[in-house]
Motif scaffolding. Structure first.
Motif, short mmCIF file in Angstrom:
data_model
loop_
_atom_site.label_atom_id
_atom_site.label_comp_id
_atom_site.label_asym_id
_atom_site.label_seq_id
_atom_site.Cartn_x
_atom_site.Cartn_y
_atom_site.Cartn_z
N PRO A 156 44.64 34.26 41.09
CA PRO A 156 44.56 35.40 40.20
C PRO A 156 43.30 36.23 40.43
O PRO A 156 42.27 35.69 40.86
CB PRO A 156 44.53 34.76 38.80
CG PRO A 156 43.95 33.40 39.02
CD PRO A 156 44.39 32.98 40.39
N ILE A 157 43.41 37.53 40.15
CA ILE A 157 42.29 38.45 40.33
C ILE A 157 41.41 38.33 39.08
O ILE A 157 41.54 39.09 38.13
CB ILE A 157 42.80 39.88 40.55
CG1 ILE A 157 43.72 39.91 41.78
CG2 ILE A 157 41.62 40.84 40.74
CD1 ILE A 157 44.42 41.24 42.02
N THR A 158 40.55 37.32 39.11
CA THR A 158 39.69 37.04 37.96
C THR A 158 38.41 37.87 38.08
O THR A 158 38.07 38.36 39.17
CB THR A 158 39.34 35.54 37.94
OG1 THR A 158 38.98 35.14 39.26
CG2 THR A 158 40.54 34.72 37.49
N PRO A 159 37.70 38.05 36.97
CA PRO A 159 36.49 38.88 37.00
C PRO A 159 35.50 38.46 38.09
O PRO A 159 34.91 39.31 38.76
CB PRO A 159 35.90 38.70 35.60
CG PRO A 159 37.11 38.45 34.75
CD PRO A 159 38.04 37.64 35.60
N ASP A 160 35.31 37.15 38.29
CA ASP A 160 34.35 36.72 39.31
C ASP A 160 34.76 37.19 40.70
O ASP A 160 33.94 37.57 41.52
CB ASP A 160 34.18 35.19 39.28
CG ASP A 160 35.50 34.45 39.44
OD1 ASP A 160 36.49 34.85 38.80
OD2 ASP A 160 35.55 33.48 40.22
N ARG A 161 36.07 37.16 40.95
CA ARG A 161 36.55 37.60 42.26
C ARG A 161 36.38 39.11 42.43
O ARG A 161 36.08 39.59 43.53
CB ARG A 161 38.02 37.21 42.44
CG ARG A 161 38.16 35.73 42.74
CD ARG A 161 39.61 35.30 42.87
NE ARG A 161 39.69 33.95 43.40
CZ ARG A 161 40.73 33.14 43.23
NH1 ARG A 161 41.77 33.54 42.53
NH2 ARG A 161 40.73 31.94 43.75
N VAL A 162 36.59 39.84 41.34
CA VAL A 162 36.39 41.29 41.41
C VAL A 162 34.93 41.59 41.70
O VAL A 162 34.60 42.41 42.58
CB VAL A 162 36.84 41.97 40.09
CG1 VAL A 162 36.43 43.45 40.07
CG2 VAL A 162 38.34 41.82 39.90
N LEU A 163 34.05 40.91 40.99
CA LEU A 163 32.61 41.16 41.18
C LEU A 163 32.19 40.75 42.60
O LEU A 163 31.40 41.44 43.24
CB LEU A 163 31.79 40.43 40.13
CG LEU A 163 32.01 40.93 38.68
CD1 LEU A 163 31.19 40.10 37.70
CD2 LEU A 163 31.68 42.42 38.55
N ALA A 164 32.72 39.63 43.07
CA ALA A 164 32.38 39.19 44.43
C ALA A 164 32.85 40.22 45.45
O ALA A 164 32.14 40.54 46.41
CB ALA A 164 33.00 37.83 44.71
N ALA A 165 34.05 40.74 45.24
CA ALA A 165 34.58 41.74 46.17
C ALA A 165 33.71 43.00 46.14
O ALA A 165 33.40 43.58 47.19
CB ALA A 165 36.02 42.09 45.81
N LEU A 166 33.30 43.39 44.95
CA LEU A 166 32.43 44.58 44.83
C LEU A 166 31.09 44.32 45.52
O LEU A 166 30.52 45.21 46.14
CB LEU A 166 32.21 44.93 43.36
CG LEU A 166 33.41 45.60 42.67
CD1 LEU A 166 33.20 45.63 41.16
CD2 LEU A 166 33.62 47.01 43.21
N GLY A 167 30.62 43.09 45.41
CA GLY A 167 29.36 42.73 46.05
C GLY A 167 29.44 42.82 47.56
O GLY A 167 28.48 43.20 48.22
N ARG A 168 30.60 42.47 48.09
CA ARG A 168 30.80 42.55 49.54
C ARG A 168 30.87 43.98 50.02
O ARG A 168 30.52 44.29 51.14
CB ARG A 168 32.11 41.84 49.93
CG ARG A 168 32.05 40.33 50.01
CD ARG A 168 33.24 39.77 50.80
NE ARG A 168 34.54 40.24 50.33
CZ ARG A 168 35.24 39.67 49.36
NH1 ARG A 168 34.74 38.63 48.73
NH2 ARG A 168 36.42 40.15 49.01
N ALA A 169 31.36 44.86 49.14
CA ALA A 169 31.64 46.24 49.56
C ALA A 169 30.35 47.01 49.84
O ALA A 169 29.32 46.76 49.28
CB ALA A 169 32.44 46.96 48.48
#
Ligand code: MOS
Length: 735
Positions: free
Chosen positions: A722-735
């Motif tokens: 699932p697209i959980t908040p931690d994964r969203v934040l991690a993805a944004l961090g990578r960007a």
């Protein structure tokens, strides 16, 4: 005897005539554009008031005189051999009537059935379970898919490998397709194990007669006849000596086919005690032991040429269904988009976790998620509009029409091109394509009965998994007999009625409605023979409409339907109908597409789905209200899969750590977006009603559309559900 009928099939702007040969006693299929009086009009669920007031009887509500309560002891260990089970303390507890050790001596997951008791109350049964002493010989276990693949991983099944047989498919030459591509992408996608979370847990009430040769089981099942057959085999009884009843069930989603362990336990305890026994599973057991959608890891490669046409689709996939199989997800890769070079490879990995079971379009929601997010990643790389990219790579005219309808209803052009906000909240949109195959099967037989008081009953041995089967069957019979729906009562969910197929595979509506229609047509013929002499006409000259039976050429010569029924010589008159084999139609597949809009809080990582537009075809829609309800359910389940649901296992203890409604996060009412559903009606032929199933196709694209919208919102793909908040934040961090 048979006859030829020409049907005009297809959809607006794309029709063709097809001549089919149908049995003589089969009613002429409803033609496209034929004016029908109740079919296609919104009819509220006929059993809605019963459900809303609590008057509907679910398995839990069955109370029989002298009934005992059964409970099942489950292994707390993920892998063990049972050295010994000591039942004596449990047996001596006051109020306990029977204690059973179950046969399996090797435990392969935490939650596997070990022993069972029957007691005079469910509390006592639970107490008795605690008195059973099991001596487990611990064995090494593995619950993690990656670790299970390692050379020295503990073996789930003795000496056999944890890695199942690789299932491959290949058309064309994928290596070549990637070589010639102007653009390629390669990425890995993962999805989590999802449990079915039927609101009504699995359960059964079983009762034997005194001679122990007649068994009756009330249970929560998708298939009363498949349960009957399984129990007959298990107890060595003729199938006729087993009666299975399921008046109402609170969801199944694929986890309630056949005789499941709690049904067998209830029946064994009933046999041992001589009185009825009820076993209803607690929620934790439901999560751990009754089935799940396997997880997946999907490595995807795509290639496109300069025109944005796919040159290669490559999938290397693995998934774990615990001690069960069926983890594949290649379906969407092989058939949604047109491509000359497609290769798929699927592997099932065994782990010490509860067995997978079929779950709403098995394999497709996870496959669709990986495929569609990869399509978006490719569209971005190749600089093509995502909807246009899909259009270019689909050759299904139904899907093409649906893209247009959906894009307009959703406002795709405008929403897709509007600039992203510079603030913390980012909006994004996504689109994904569905596919399913739900034309139904022969097998069901129906009985339709007219009583002297004018009431009509439909009886079929199907069951309502929640899709509104009673309502749909009543509508079809009412249409054929020219009656309002409230004059027809549907009785289902009992093996004493005529045979029907399980409610799974989106089979119910397309398999049962043609049998009911044929039965109603035969009943109508019988009523015409009663009415004809009174009206001074031949039976063939009569028609039934608006509650009257009348002379077709002179409608003023008529009798009320109820007045004809008064002339029934006995109490009632009945007719049977059968579901004949599928005949030729327009298509055997269904397309469908869903558009989603999300809002992502880039500070917290929380994703909210704000709007979903769904466009689906399902042949002829019998009841738009029931159909819409199916699509709503498919979407909501898909949002849960996309954002929340995740069966978590503790790798050190080998147990599920979130087997409750608190910890296993489901979508709640505040997570429900605005949903707009449009049905694209396709005259599909194939049966006399032209109905196709809808339950699964409505769920295939939902999670994918949400994931694509999240990618659009934040500009970076979250490749794991699932697209959980931690994964969203991690993805944004990578960007
Ligand atoms: Mo379903 S998985 O066909 O109940």
């Amino acid at each position: 005897m048979s006859r030829r009928v020409t049907l005009n099939l297809g959809f607006q702007g794309n029709t063709r005539d097809v001549t089919v040969v149908i049995p003589d006693d089969e009613p002429t299929p409803w033609q496209w554009g034929e004016r029908l009086s109740v079919v296609g009009k919104p009819t509220p669920r006929v059993d809605g008031p019963l459900k809303a007031t609590g008057a509907a009887h679910y398995t839990y509500d069955i109370e029989l005189p002298g009934m005992l309560y059964g409970a099942i002891l489950r292994s707390p260990r993920p892998h063990a051999r049972i050295r010994n089970i000591d039942l004596s303390a449990a047996e001596h507890l006051d109020g306990v009537r029977a204690v059973l050790a179950l046969e399996d001596r090797e435990i392969r997951f935490a939650g596997q059935e070990v022993a069972a008791v029957a007691a005079i109350s469910s509390d006592l049964a639970a107490d008795a379970l605690k008195l059973i002493k099991v001596d487990y010989e611990k064995m090494p276990f593995v619950v993690d898919m990656d670790r299970a693949m390692a050379d020295f991983a503990p073996r789930v099944f003795g000496s056999g490998s944890n890695v199942g047989r690789t299932s491959t498919s290949s058309v064309g030459n994928v290596a070549r397709g990637l070589e010639v591509a102007a653009n390629t992408i390669e990425a890995a996608y993962t999805t989590a194990v999802q449990t079915h979370v039927c609101l009504e847990t699995h359960g059964a009430v079983a009762s034997f007669n005194a001679a122990r040769d007649q068994l009756t089981v009330w249970c929560s099942t998708q298939g009363v006849f498949s349960v009957r057959d399984d129990l007959a085999v298990y107890f060595s009884l003729p199938p006729d000596n087993v009666r299975v009843v399921c008046e109402f069930l609170g969801g199944g989603f694929g986890s309630k086919f056949g005789a499941t362990p709690e049904m067998i336990v209830a029946a064994r305890l009933a046999g041992a005690t001589g009185v009825p026994v009820k076993v209803m599973l607690p929620r934790g057991d439901e999560h751990r032991s009754t089935g799940n959608r396997p997880n997946s890891e999907q490595k995807v490669k795509l290639g496109v040429d300069r025109d944005g046409k796919l040159t290669a689709i490559d999938l290397v996939q693995r998934g774990s269904g615990g001690i069960g199989g069926g983890a594949g997800s290649a379906g969407p890769f092989k058939s949604i988009y047109r491509c000359a070079n497609i290769r798929t490879e699927e592997r099932n990995i065994y782990t010490n976790a509860g067995p997978a079971s079929p779950m709403r379009a098995p394999g497709w929601p996870q496959g669709c998620f990986a495929l569609e997010l990869a399509m978006d990643e490719m569209a971005r790389k190749a600089g093509i509009d995502r909807l246009e990219f899909r259009r270019r790579n689909s050759d299904n005219p139904v899907r093409a029409a649906e893209y247009e309808i959906g894009a307009r209803a959703f406002g795709w052009a405008e929403k897709n091109s509007s600039p992203k906000s510079s603030g913390a909240f980012k909006r994004g949109v996504g689109v994904a394509s569905a596919e399913w195959h739900a034309v139904g099967v022969p097998g069901p037989e129906a009985q339709v009965i007219a009583h002297r008081d004018g009431a009509v009953e439909v009886r079929v041995g199907t069951q309502d998994i929640g899709t509104g089967t009673r309502t749909i069957l009543a509508i079809v019979a009412a249409e054929e007999l020219g009656l309002p729906v409230d004059r027809v009562k549907s009785e289902i969910g009992d093996t004493r009625f005529l045979f029907s197929v399980p409610s799974g595979g989106s089979l119910s509506a397309p398999s049962n409605t043609p049998a009911v229609r044929q039965a109603a047509a035969h009943l109508k013929d019988k009523l015409f023979r009663i009415a004809a002499p009174i009206l001074g006409a031949e039976p063939d000259d009569l028609e039934a409409s608006d509650g009257f039976i009348r002379v077709r050429t002179n409608p003023s010569r008529s009798l009320a339907f109820a007045d004809v029924c008064k002339r029934i010589p006995g109490d009632s008159i009945s007719a049977q109908g059968e579901r004949v084999a599928n005949y030729e139609g327009f298509r055997t597949d269904q397309a469908g597409c869903q558009f989603a809009e999300v809002e992502v809080d880039t500070e917290t990582g929380i994703v909210r789905v704000t709007h979903v537009v769904a466009v689906h075809d399902a042949g002829r829609i019998i009841d738009p209200l029931m159909a819409r309800s199916q699509v709503n359910g498919g979407i909501l389940m898909g949002i849960g899969f996309a954002l929340f649901e995740n069966r978590r296992m503790d790798p050190m203890l080998g147990i599920m750590v979130n087997p409750t409604m608190d910890d296993y996060k489901l979508l709640g009412s505040l997570d429900v977006p605005r949903i707009d559903v449009t049905f694209f009606e396709v005259a599909n032929g194939i049966t006399n009603t032209g109905v196709m199933g809808l339950g699964e196709v409505a769920h295939v694209a939902s999670a994918a559309a949400v994931a694509c919208a999240v990618y659009d919102a934040i500009g970076v793909p979250v490749r794991s559900l699932p697209i959980t908040p931690d994964r969203v934040l991690a993805a944004l961090g990578r960007a």
